[in-house]
Every structure is written in structure tokens, then in C-alpha cells.
Scaffold this motif. Sequence first.
Motif, PDB file in Angstrom:
ATOM      1  N   HIS A  63      -7.672  -1.258  15.424  1.00 46.45           N
ATOM      2  CA  HIS A  63      -6.824  -0.366  14.969  1.00 46.45           C
ATOM      3  C   HIS A  63      -6.658  -0.314  13.688  1.00 46.45           C
ATOM      4  O   HIS A  63      -6.448  -1.313  13.095  1.00 46.45           O
ATOM      5  CB  HIS A  63      -5.690  -0.495  15.694  1.00 46.45           C
ATOM      6  CG  HIS A  63      -4.360   0.694  15.684  1.00 46.45           C
ATOM      7  ND1 HIS A  63      -4.803   2.057  16.113  1.00 46.45           N
ATOM      8  CD2 HIS A  63      -3.393   0.511  14.905  1.00 46.45           C
ATOM      9  CE1 HIS A  63      -3.795   2.759  15.802  1.00 46.45           C
ATOM     10  NE2 HIS A  63      -2.714   1.955  15.062  1.00 46.45           N
ATOM     11  N   GLY A  64      -6.891   0.953  13.151  1.00 45.53           N
ATOM     12  CA  GLY A  64      -6.710   0.733  11.647  1.00 45.53           C
ATOM     13  C   GLY A  64      -7.914   0.483  10.687  1.00 45.53           C
ATOM     14  O   GLY A  64      -7.820   0.388   9.281  1.00 45.53           O
ATOM     15  N   GLY A  65      -8.820  -0.374  11.303  1.00 47.07           N
ATOM     16  CA  GLY A  65     -10.104  -0.613  10.607  1.00 47.07           C
ATOM     17  C   GLY A  65      -9.661  -1.777   9.544  1.00 47.07           C
ATOM     18  O   GLY A  65      -8.670  -2.543   9.509  1.00 47.07           O
ATOM     19  N   TYR A  66     -10.881  -1.888   8.805  1.00 46.02           N
ATOM     20  CA  TYR A  66     -10.726  -3.087   7.829  1.00 46.02           C
ATOM     21  C   TYR A  66      -9.591  -3.010   6.894  1.00 46.02           C
ATOM     22  O   TYR A  66      -8.976  -3.875   6.351  1.00 46.02           O
ATOM     23  CB  TYR A  66     -11.986  -3.276   6.941  1.00 46.02           C
ATOM     24  CG  TYR A  66     -12.054  -4.149   5.980  1.00 46.02           C
ATOM     25  CD1 TYR A  66     -12.149  -5.361   6.372  1.00 46.02           C
ATOM     26  CD2 TYR A  66     -11.861  -4.040   4.907  1.00 46.02           C
ATOM     27  CE1 TYR A  66     -12.507  -6.650   5.649  1.00 46.02           C
ATOM     28  CE2 TYR A  66     -11.907  -4.936   3.779  1.00 46.02           C
ATOM     29  CZ  TYR A  66     -12.158  -6.247   4.270  1.00 46.02           C
ATOM     30  OH  TYR A  66     -12.298  -7.359   3.328  1.00 46.02           O
ATOM     31  N   LYS A  67      -9.202  -1.814   6.309  1.00 52.12           N
ATOM     32  CA  LYS A  67      -8.243  -1.337   5.723  1.00 52.12           C
ATOM     33  C   LYS A  67      -6.763  -1.900   6.164  1.00 52.12           C
ATOM     34  O   LYS A  67      -6.074  -2.690   5.454  1.00 52.12           O
ATOM     35  CB  LYS A  67      -8.090   0.108   5.454  1.00 52.12           C
ATOM     36  CG  LYS A  67      -6.863   0.055   4.415  1.00 52.12           C
ATOM     37  CD  LYS A  67      -6.786   1.719   3.886  1.00 52.12           C
ATOM     38  CE  LYS A  67      -5.901   2.055   2.966  1.00 52.12           C
ATOM     39  NZ  LYS A  67      -5.121   1.055   2.184  1.00 52.12           N
ATOM     40  N   ALA A  68      -6.388  -1.878   7.513  1.00 49.53           N
ATOM     41  CA  ALA A  68      -5.332  -2.262   7.897  1.00 49.53           C
ATOM     42  C   ALA A  68      -5.227  -3.981   8.295  1.00 49.53           C
ATOM     43  O   ALA A  68      -4.459  -4.459   7.866  1.00 49.53           O
ATOM     44  CB  ALA A  68      -5.146  -1.715   9.549  1.00 49.53           C
ATOM     45  N   PHE A  69      -6.447  -4.451   8.496  1.00 49.13           N
ATOM     46  CA  PHE A  69      -6.648  -5.916   8.477  1.00 49.13           C
ATOM     47  C   PHE A  69      -6.471  -6.572   7.317  1.00 49.13           C
ATOM     48  O   PHE A  69      -6.070  -7.332   7.104  1.00 49.13           O
ATOM     49  CB  PHE A  69      -8.104  -6.315   9.078  1.00 49.13           C
ATOM     50  CG  PHE A  69      -8.257  -7.651   9.261  1.00 49.13           C
ATOM     51  CD1 PHE A  69      -7.873  -8.488  10.568  1.00 49.13           C
ATOM     52  CD2 PHE A  69      -8.839  -8.395   8.281  1.00 49.13           C
ATOM     53  CE1 PHE A  69      -7.892  -9.870  10.742  1.00 49.13           C
ATOM     54  CE2 PHE A  69      -9.047  -9.713   8.610  1.00 49.13           C
ATOM     55  CZ  PHE A  69      -8.712 -10.228   9.892  1.00 49.13           C
ATOM     56  N   PHE A  70      -7.078  -5.922   6.231  1.00 54.14           N
ATOM     57  CA  PHE A  70      -7.234  -6.372   4.675  1.00 54.14           C
ATOM     58  C   PHE A  70      -5.479  -6.375   4.429  1.00 54.14           C
ATOM     59  O   PHE A  70      -5.210  -7.380   3.775  1.00 54.14           O
ATOM     60  CB  PHE A  70      -7.959  -5.626   3.795  1.00 54.14           C
ATOM     61  CG  PHE A  70      -7.831  -6.367   2.531  1.00 54.14           C
ATOM     62  CD1 PHE A  70      -8.616  -7.693   2.156  1.00 54.14           C
ATOM     63  CD2 PHE A  70      -7.211  -5.598   1.447  1.00 54.14           C
ATOM     64  CE1 PHE A  70      -8.356  -7.832   0.852  1.00 54.14           C
ATOM     65  CE2 PHE A  70      -7.168  -6.039   0.413  1.00 54.14           C
ATOM     66  CZ  PHE A  70      -7.657  -7.192  -0.188  1.00 54.14           C
ATOM     67  N   ASN A  71      -5.020  -5.276   4.586  1.00 53.72           N
ATOM     68  CA  ASN A  71      -3.485  -5.073   4.127  1.00 53.72           C
ATOM     69  C   ASN A  71      -2.503  -6.057   4.692  1.00 53.72           C
ATOM     70  O   ASN A  71      -1.743  -6.422   4.139  1.00 53.72           O
ATOM     71  CB  ASN A  71      -3.103  -3.701   4.246  1.00 53.72           C
ATOM     72  CG  ASN A  71      -3.740  -2.683   3.116  1.00 53.72           C
ATOM     73  OD1 ASN A  71      -4.106  -3.098   1.937  1.00 53.72           O
ATOM     74  ND2 ASN A  71      -3.787  -1.449   3.488  1.00 53.72           N
ATOM     75  N   LYS A  72      -3.117  -6.330   5.903  1.00 54.94           N
ATOM     76  CA  LYS A  72      -1.892  -7.380   6.656  1.00 54.94           C
ATOM     77  C   LYS A  72      -2.159  -8.693   6.343  1.00 54.94           C
ATOM     78  O   LYS A  72      -1.433  -9.646   6.170  1.00 54.94           O
ATOM     79  CB  LYS A  72      -2.078  -7.143   8.256  1.00 54.94           C
ATOM     80  CG  LYS A  72      -1.181  -7.961   9.096  1.00 54.94           C
ATOM     81  CD  LYS A  72       0.041  -7.272   9.100  1.00 54.94           C
ATOM     82  CE  LYS A  72       0.881  -8.291  10.072  1.00 54.94           C
ATOM     83  NZ  LYS A  72       2.284  -7.619  10.060  1.00 54.94           N
ATOM     84  N   PHE A  73      -3.558  -9.175   6.049  1.00 56.94           N
ATOM     85  CA  PHE A  73      -4.054 -10.462   5.762  1.00 56.94           C
ATOM     86  C   PHE A  73      -4.447 -10.815   4.478  1.00 56.94           C
ATOM     87  O   PHE A  73      -5.010 -11.712   4.356  1.00 56.94           O
ATOM     88  CB  PHE A  73      -4.755 -11.016   6.886  1.00 56.94           C
ATOM     89  CG  PHE A  73      -4.323 -10.831   8.265  1.00 56.94           C
ATOM     90  CD1 PHE A  73      -3.382 -11.929   8.735  1.00 56.94           C
ATOM     91  CD2 PHE A  73      -4.384  -9.926   9.138  1.00 56.94           C
ATOM     92  CE1 PHE A  73      -2.898 -11.793  10.013  1.00 56.94           C
ATOM     93  CE2 PHE A  73      -4.036  -9.730  10.313  1.00 56.94           C
ATOM     94  CZ  PHE A  73      -3.093 -10.810  10.707  1.00 56.94           C
ATOM     95  N   LYS A  74      -4.448  -9.803   3.516  1.00 62.22           N
ATOM     96  CA  LYS A  74      -4.897 -10.072   2.309  1.00 62.22           C
ATOM     97  C   LYS A  74      -4.653 -11.400   1.682  1.00 62.22           C
ATOM     98  O   LYS A  74      -5.334 -11.948   1.001  1.00 62.22           O
ATOM     99  CB  LYS A  74      -4.891  -8.720   1.395  1.00 62.22           C
ATOM    100  CG  LYS A  74      -3.498  -8.645   0.794  1.00 62.22           C
ATOM    101  CD  LYS A  74      -3.199  -7.415  -0.192  1.00 62.22           C
ATOM    102  CE  LYS A  74      -2.089  -6.897  -0.209  1.00 62.22           C
ATOM    103  NZ  LYS A  74      -1.761  -5.507  -0.652  1.00 62.22           N
TER     104      LYS A  74
END
Length: 168
Positions: free
Chosen positions: A141-152
Motif C-alpha cells: 500500500h502506497g508503494g516504495y514512496k510510502a515505505f521510504f517515507n516511513k523508514f527513511k
Amino acid sequence: MQAVETLELADKVADGSRDYTLPSIPGQHRDLRSISPEVMADVVSGRYKYLFSDVTIVDCRYPYEFEGGHIKGAVNLFTKDDVSALLHRPVSGDKRHVLIFHCEFSSERGPNMYRFLRSQDRELHKDQYPALLFPEMYLLHGGYKAFFNKFKVNINVQFFFSFYILLL
């Protein structure tokens, strides 16, 4: 008829053989099973490893996007031929082989490849319906962008640590 009734149960994988392993969330694509970035992080960290024989994170972004950063362990499959090749590689283990698709936002490329592979898998096994090679698939859900924003922060720290080790 019994196979169709079994598949209508919301918590069963696409061949009706078992329940889904990962906790899912309602996503933008109602026909696809979605997981949150937090669940993806748990998968990458190995939290569910004892339940899977294998997990393949399918990054459907273009190679230049993938090379700019990707989720640990992901494979870059951005064409239909690349994704279709998954159906011809051996699947090992007596546990589950899970696929998780995503693209930048999981709004077009990732969902389209997920649907494409499901369609190809159904076609390949049409004589054994509802059998599938990959009955358990998810969309991030939300793709790489959501994953990156959450765990950058964690990604950057991990990158720095890996870079530092390489310098030693």
C-alpha cells in the motif's frame, strides 16, 4: 461450485487452500490484497520467515528508479516478460512462496503486474482450477514512496553503516 464458494471467503488465498499469512489493510485496489509499509518492514526483517519457504518482493519500477534505491531483497521486474518468468522458475519448500508487488505509489504498474501474473497463473492452471503456483500475493500500500517515507531514517542509517563497513 464448491471451489467458487470457497474462494468467496475473504480470508482465503486465491486457490482457497489456506488463510492469508500477512495482515492486510483496505487498499486503493479493492480486488487486490494490500499490506502496510509496517508489515513490509516486518517481512524484510524476517518476522514471518518461519511461515514462508520464500518471499519475492517484486519492484515494478523502471531500472533507473530501482537503482536509485529499493527495498532490501527486492527484485526489479518491470516488464510482463520479466514477471511471467516467475511462473517458470522452480518453487521450493513445503511452506508458502509469497509475492509482494509494488511500484513507486502502487497505483498503476505494481497493481497491473499483480493482476497480469494472477491472470497468467490462472491460465497456466486452468485445467486444475482453482490451483495456482502463487496463490498468496500482496500489494504494498502506497508503494516504495510510502515505505521510504516511513523508514527513511532506518534506510539511511543502514546505508551509512554498510558504506562505513565497506570503507574499513
